[in-house]
Motif scaffolding. Structure first.
Motif, PDB file in Angstrom:
ATOM      1  N   LEU A   1       0.852  -1.274  -0.117  1.00 20.75           N
ATOM      2  CA  LEU A   1      -0.061   0.029   0.135  1.00 20.75           C
ATOM      3  C   LEU A   1       1.014   1.373   0.182  1.00 20.75           C
ATOM      4  CD1 LEU A   1      -2.417  -0.920   2.791  1.00 20.75           C
ATOM      5  CD2 LEU A   1      -2.691  -1.468   0.162  1.00 20.75           C
ATOM      6  N   ASN A   2       0.870   1.952  -1.082  1.00 18.87           N
ATOM      7  CA  ASN A   2       1.649   3.152  -1.212  1.00 18.87           C
ATOM      8  C   ASN A   2       0.618   4.420  -0.770  1.00 18.87           C
ATOM      9  OD1 ASN A   2       3.188   5.612  -2.068  1.00 18.87           O
ATOM     10  ND2 ASN A   2       3.955   4.656  -4.043  1.00 18.87           N
ATOM     11  N   ILE A   3       1.054   5.063   0.204  1.00 20.47           N
ATOM     12  CA  ILE A   3       0.048   6.135   0.567  1.00 20.47           C
ATOM     13  C   ILE A   3       1.012   7.411   0.191  1.00 20.47           C
ATOM     14  CG2 ILE A   3      -0.949   7.509   2.558  1.00 20.47           C
ATOM     15  CD1 ILE A   3      -0.927   4.872   3.995  1.00 20.47           C
ATOM     16  N   ASP A   4       0.642   8.069  -0.888  1.00 18.91           N
ATOM     17  CA  ASP A   4       1.118   9.078  -1.467  1.00 18.91           C
ATOM     18  C   ASP A   4       1.448  10.281  -0.210  1.00 18.91           C
ATOM     19  OD1 ASP A   4       2.472  11.016  -3.270  1.00 18.91           O
ATOM     20  OD2 ASP A   4       0.630  11.161  -4.537  1.00 18.91           O
ATOM     21  N   SER A   5       2.784  10.518  -0.346  1.00 19.77           N
ATOM     22  CA  SER A   5       3.364  11.608   0.722  1.00 19.77           C
ATOM     23  C   SER A   5       3.216  11.438   2.135  1.00 19.77           C
ATOM     24  CB  SER A   5       2.634  13.019   0.145  1.00 19.77           C
ATOM     25  OG  SER A   5       2.510  13.459  -0.970  1.00 19.77           O
ATOM     26  N   LEU A   6       3.229  10.043   2.260  1.00 19.50           N
ATOM     27  CA  LEU A   6       3.225   9.546   3.733  1.00 19.50           C
ATOM     28  C   LEU A   6       4.545   9.885   4.448  1.00 19.50           C
ATOM     29  CD1 LEU A   6       1.619   8.268   5.999  1.00 19.50           C
ATOM     30  CD2 LEU A   6       2.724   6.021   5.115  1.00 19.50           C
TER      31      LEU A   6
ATOM     32  N   ILE B   1      -3.271  -1.373  -8.984  1.00 22.07           N
ATOM     33  CA  ILE B   1      -4.391  -0.593  -8.579  1.00 22.07           C
ATOM     34  C   ILE B   1      -4.059   1.033  -8.473  1.00 22.07           C
ATOM     35  CG2 ILE B   1      -6.287  -0.201  -6.951  1.00 22.07           C
ATOM     36  CD1 ILE B   1      -6.065  -3.007  -6.270  1.00 22.07           C
ATOM     37  N   ASN B   2      -4.475   1.827  -9.471  1.00 17.04           N
ATOM     38  CA  ASN B   2      -4.351   3.237  -9.489  1.00 17.04           C
ATOM     39  C   ASN B   2      -2.872   3.860  -9.640  1.00 17.04           C
ATOM     40  OD1 ASN B   2      -6.449   4.768  -9.070  1.00 17.04           O
ATOM     41  ND2 ASN B   2      -6.211   5.474  -7.055  1.00 17.04           N
ATOM     42  N   SER B   3      -2.014   3.131  -9.985  1.00 13.69           N
ATOM     43  CA  SER B   3      -0.583   3.549 -10.627  1.00 13.69           C
ATOM     44  C   SER B   3      -0.456   3.929 -12.020  1.00 13.69           C
ATOM     45  CB  SER B   3       0.386   2.470 -10.163  1.00 13.69           C
ATOM     46  OG  SER B   3       1.746   2.976 -10.450  1.00 13.69           O
ATOM     47  N   PHE B   4       0.245   4.879 -12.449  1.00 12.51           N
ATOM     48  CA  PHE B   4       0.262   5.435 -13.587  1.00 12.51           C
ATOM     49  C   PHE B   4       1.424   4.642 -14.312  1.00 12.51           C
ATOM     50  CE2 PHE B   4      -2.377   9.050 -12.335  1.00 12.51           C
ATOM     51  CZ  PHE B   4      -3.381   9.002 -13.054  1.00 12.51           C
ATOM     52  N   VAL B   5       2.253   4.334 -13.431  1.00 13.63           N
ATOM     53  CA  VAL B   5       3.556   3.510 -14.012  1.00 13.63           C
ATOM     54  C   VAL B   5       2.994   1.993 -13.869  1.00 13.63           C
ATOM     55  CG1 VAL B   5       6.022   2.688 -13.864  1.00 13.63           C
ATOM     56  CG2 VAL B   5       5.170   5.168 -13.044  1.00 13.63           C
ATOM     57  N   TYR B   6       2.708   1.331 -14.928  1.00 14.59           N
ATOM     58  CA  TYR B   6       2.350   0.001 -14.884  1.00 14.59           C
ATOM     59  C   TYR B   6       2.736  -1.139 -15.791  1.00 14.59           C
ATOM     60  CZ  TYR B   6      -0.124   1.958 -19.040  1.00 14.59           C
ATOM     61  OH  TYR B   6      -0.342   2.581 -20.181  1.00 14.59           O
TER      62      TYR B   6
ATOM     63  N   TYR C   1     -11.722   4.453  -3.419  1.00 16.27           N
ATOM     64  CA  TYR C   1     -11.935   3.683  -4.832  1.00 16.27           C
ATOM     65  C   TYR C   1     -10.701   2.657  -4.801  1.00 16.27           C
ATOM     66  CZ  TYR C   1     -11.064   2.329  -9.869  1.00 16.27           C
ATOM     67  OH  TYR C   1     -11.023   1.528 -10.847  1.00 16.27           O
ATOM     68  N   THR C   2      -9.638   3.108  -4.315  1.00 16.51           N
ATOM     69  CA  THR C   2      -8.393   2.146  -4.156  1.00 16.51           C
ATOM     70  C   THR C   2      -8.764   0.854  -3.158  1.00 16.51           C
ATOM     71  OG1 THR C   2      -6.796   3.806  -4.913  1.00 16.51           O
ATOM     72  CG2 THR C   2      -5.932   1.804  -3.710  1.00 16.51           C
ATOM     73  N   ALA C   3      -9.284   1.329  -2.205  1.00 16.83           N
ATOM     74  CA  ALA C   3      -9.490   0.259  -0.902  1.00 16.83           C
ATOM     75  C   ALA C   3     -10.722  -0.632  -1.310  1.00 16.83           C
ATOM     76  CB  ALA C   3     -10.191   1.087   0.334  1.00 16.83           C
ATOM     77  N   LYS C   4     -11.773  -0.015  -2.275  1.00 19.47           N
ATOM     78  CA  LYS C   4     -12.883  -0.815  -2.636  1.00 19.47           C
ATOM     79  C   LYS C   4     -12.357  -1.832  -3.898  1.00 19.47           C
ATOM     80  CE  LYS C   4     -16.797   2.361  -1.953  1.00 19.47           C
ATOM     81  NZ  LYS C   4     -17.635   3.253  -2.672  1.00 19.47           N
ATOM     82  N   GLU C   5     -11.439  -1.367  -4.665  1.00 15.63           N
ATOM     83  CA  GLU C   5     -10.863  -2.542  -5.583  1.00 15.63           C
ATOM     84  C   GLU C   5      -9.816  -3.521  -5.056  1.00 15.63           C
ATOM     85  OE1 GLU C   5     -11.033  -1.420  -9.666  1.00 15.63           O
ATOM     86  OE2 GLU C   5     -12.686  -1.609  -8.355  1.00 15.63           O
ATOM     87  N   LEU C   6      -9.182  -3.226  -4.022  1.00 16.95           N
ATOM     88  CA  LEU C   6      -8.463  -4.181  -3.123  1.00 16.95           C
ATOM     89  C   LEU C   6      -9.473  -5.144  -2.584  1.00 16.95           C
ATOM     90  CD1 LEU C   6      -6.095  -5.592  -2.086  1.00 16.95           C
ATOM     91  CD2 LEU C   6      -5.755  -3.456  -0.682  1.00 16.95           C
ATOM     92  N   ARG C   7     -10.417  -4.596  -1.638  1.00 16.91           N
ATOM     93  CA  ARG C   7     -11.472  -5.473  -1.134  1.00 16.91           C
ATOM     94  C   ARG C   7     -11.978  -6.268  -2.080  1.00 16.91           C
ATOM     95  NH1 ARG C   7     -13.047  -0.683   1.953  1.00 16.91           N
ATOM     96  NH2 ARG C   7     -14.917  -0.751   0.820  1.00 16.91           N
TER      97      ARG C   7
ATOM     98  N   ILE D   1      -2.105   2.165  -4.773  1.00 15.10           N
ATOM     99  CA  ILE D   1      -1.625   3.710  -4.473  1.00 15.10           C
ATOM    100  C   ILE D   1      -2.914   4.418  -4.006  1.00 15.10           C
ATOM    101  CG2 ILE D   1      -0.812   5.735  -5.368  1.00 15.10           C
ATOM    102  CD1 ILE D   1       1.186   4.574  -7.313  1.00 15.10           C
ATOM    103  N   PHE D   2      -2.818   5.086  -2.918  1.00 16.02           N
ATOM    104  CA  PHE D   2      -3.737   6.057  -2.249  1.00 16.02           C
ATOM    105  C   PHE D   2      -3.084   7.317  -2.484  1.00 16.02           C
ATOM    106  CE2 PHE D   2      -4.031   2.213   0.254  1.00 16.02           C
ATOM    107  CZ  PHE D   2      -5.468   1.932   0.285  1.00 16.02           C
ATOM    108  N   GLN D   3      -3.709   8.224  -3.296  1.00 12.37           N
ATOM    109  CA  GLN D   3      -3.077   9.414  -4.039  1.00 12.37           C
ATOM    110  C   GLN D   3      -3.679  10.778  -3.442  1.00 12.37           C
ATOM    111  OE1 GLN D   3      -4.287   8.875  -8.315  1.00 12.37           O
ATOM    112  NE2 GLN D   3      -2.063   8.059  -8.782  1.00 12.37           N
ATOM    113  N   ASP D   4      -4.680  10.646  -2.460  1.00 13.09           N
ATOM    114  CA  ASP D   4      -5.324  11.843  -2.157  1.00 13.09           C
ATOM    115  C   ASP D   4      -4.580  12.832  -1.434  1.00 13.09           C
ATOM    116  OD1 ASP D   4      -8.587  10.915  -2.510  1.00 13.09           O
ATOM    117  OD2 ASP D   4      -7.002   9.347  -2.372  1.00 13.09           O
ATOM    118  N   MET D   5      -3.605  12.461  -0.617  1.00 16.00           N
ATOM    119  CA  MET D   5      -3.241  13.066   0.570  1.00 16.00           C
ATOM    120  C   MET D   5      -2.207  14.085   0.132  1.00 16.00           C
ATOM    121  SD  MET D   5      -2.176  11.409   4.323  1.00 16.00           S
ATOM    122  CE  MET D   5      -0.503  11.285   3.705  1.00 16.00           C
TER     123      MET D   5
END
Length: 492
Positions: A14-19, A140-145, A202-208, A223-227
């Motif tokens: 789980l990559n949390i953007d800017s954590l 899930i949610n990564s532009f480098v794929y 959305y990311t969490a729902k796709e993983l679930r 990737i969780f991009q919102d932060m």
């Protein structure tokens, strides 16, 4: 007779953007992030993993997935100039800048050319290496794929006219399981409010969905991009985003009989990709306008093709920038001398006769370095060094051991950026608190920004739970080997 071997348990990253380490620790210690606290307390926690340079998302993700810096994977930043094509490539730095460069072109760069043309074919991605071993993966949610499974993707109908894809559809090589916002969804009735990618829910729902359907592959990258956007506005002390994402992680862990059982069934990893440096609130003081510093030169305008008479191209990546010299009669030293007059620029670097040369607007003197020398750093890389070590805040012991302070792995990361693509260019790095500006680039006053070499943006946290294994090094480029090792291991 040898017992039948079972594949290693699935690995979920789980990559949390800017954590950032401090924010994560504060949220966990104060009880506002119970899921992350549980993973930290029941696994291993690292607070100082070194990111890539520039500390921008596409460069970082490319380094993570290829196990190399930009000199090998050739994604120099979110904004860069191709000297051969005479074209600026932008993967989405901000609406005004993207609009001036051309929305159709920027979307095409981000969705297609990034993976199919720009990401070097001389390196393999983690997904490609896993597939070669018969191990499936999910993005899930990564532009480098980039993977090795052809997928037919599509742009929503109302956006298809903004792309270069025929009928808004294109084929690209991805992971075997692939999700990217409106362009490709795992859930047939899934919906995202964000067009380019899904938000944290959305990311969490796709993983679930993968867990619920018992379809977890050997490796899943989310990737969780919102932060990131919130931190740009509110500053590095913003913790509310961590609390929201933690709730989604709780919901994921709650799908198992217990959180302990979730660790028995899977390896869980949580990481940040870059940090943020707080920025000042006064425009004239804290915004470094490179066009004004270099106003005596003809600077290419981003809304039109580069012309023969243009002398410079400026590509800003927030607190770092590439300055390209198109005029062969213009020496780099002349340009550097003007940049040195601004004491808000802490690092100026360029290639110089096989060496890397560094100067500064903050400190006097000069520094040269090149690889394969007598000084060994903490990453077992060896270097030739000459000049003022303070320019990169380096420390050398009597036994010729080299240590980094404010700029982690500075030598390798600067060298990688300078060798990431062709052309005559200079790199500039802003000191903390300051942000670069060129034509139409986003501003981050009274908030936070990233992109630079400084430790505030370069050191990110990593949590590993569900395994006793650890990476061999403390850099994001060490993660690929580690994940491969986990995915290929077998249990009795």
């Amino acid at each position: 007779m040898k017992q039948k071997q079972q594949a290693a348990k699935p690995v979920i990253l789980l990559n949390i953007d800017s954590l950032m380490p401090h924010s994560l620790e504060t949220a966990a210690q104060t009880g506002r992030a119970p899921a992350l606290k549980f993973l930290m307390e029941n696994g291993a926690y690292f607070h100082n993993m070194v990111s890539s340079f520039p500390t921008m998302s596409v460069t970082i993700d490319s380094s993570l997935l290829t196990g190399t810096y930009a000199d090998k994977h050739h994604i120099p930043g979110l904004n860069w100039f191709d000297n051969c094509r005479k074209e600026i490539f932008n993967y989405g730095t901000g609406f005004r800048e993207t609009f001036r460069l051309g929305l159709r072109r920027s979307v095409h760069n981000m969705l297609y050319r990034l993976n199919n043309e720009h990401l070097s074919s001389d390196v393999t991605t983690l997904y490609e290496d896993l597939a070669a071993k018969g191990i499936s993966s999910a993005s899930i949610n990564s532009f480098v794929y980039r993977g090795n499974t052809p997928q037919r993707l599509h742009v929503p109908r109302f956006l298809s006219t903004l792309t270069r894809f025929k009928n808004g559809k294109w084929t690209t090589d991805t992971t075997s399981i692939f999700s990217l916002g409106s362009f490709s969804r795992l859930r047939p009735r899934g919906f995202t409010l964000q067009i380019a990618a899904g938000n944290y829910k959305y990311t969490a729902k796709e993983l679930r969905h993968l867990i619920r359907k018992n379809k977890l592959p050997g490796f899943t990258f989310c990737i969780f991009q919102d932060m990131d956007a919130r931190l740009h506005l509110k500053g590095p002390g913003y913790i509310k985003g961590i609390v929201k994402i933690d709730r989604e992680i709780q919901n994921i862990l709650n799908m198992y009989p217990s959180w302990e059982e979730a660790l028995k069934q899977n390896v869980w990893m949580v990481m940040g990709d870059n940090g943020h440096a707080a920025t000042g609130d006064k425009y004239r003081e804290f915004m470094i306008d490179l066009r004004k510093i270099l106003k005596s030169y003809r600077i290419a305008k981003i809304q039109r093709p580069v012309r023969k008479k243009d002398q410079l191209v400026i590509c800003v990546n927030q607190r770092m920038a590439y300055i390209y010299i198109l005029d062969d009669s213009l020496p780099k030293s002349t340009l550097v001398q003007q940049l040195k007059n601004d004491n808000r620029i802490d690092i100026i670097a360029w290639k110089d006769n096989g060496n890397i040369r560094v100067e500064s607007g903050m400190r006097g003197g000069s520094f040269h370095f090149s690889p394969n020398g007598e000084y060994k750093d903490v990453y077992d890389q060896t270097w030739n060094l000459e000049g003022n070590l303070n320019l990169l805040d380096l420390d050398i012991t009597d036994d010729k051991r080299l240590y980094y302070r404010d700029y982690p792995d500075a030598l390798a990361r600067i060298r990688s950026a300078l060798h990431s693509h062709a052309g005559r260019f200079v790199i500039v790095n802003a000191k903390p608190g300051y942000d670069f500006k060129a034509q139409s680039t986003p501003k981050h006053l009274s908030g936070a920004a990233h992109g630079s070499l400084h430790r505030q943006e370069s050191l990110v946290p990593l949590i590993i739970a569900g395994t006793a294994e650890k990476p061999v090094g403390s850099r994001l480029i060490d993660m690929k080997e580690f994940i491969l090792r986990l995915c290929m291991s077998e249990q009795e």
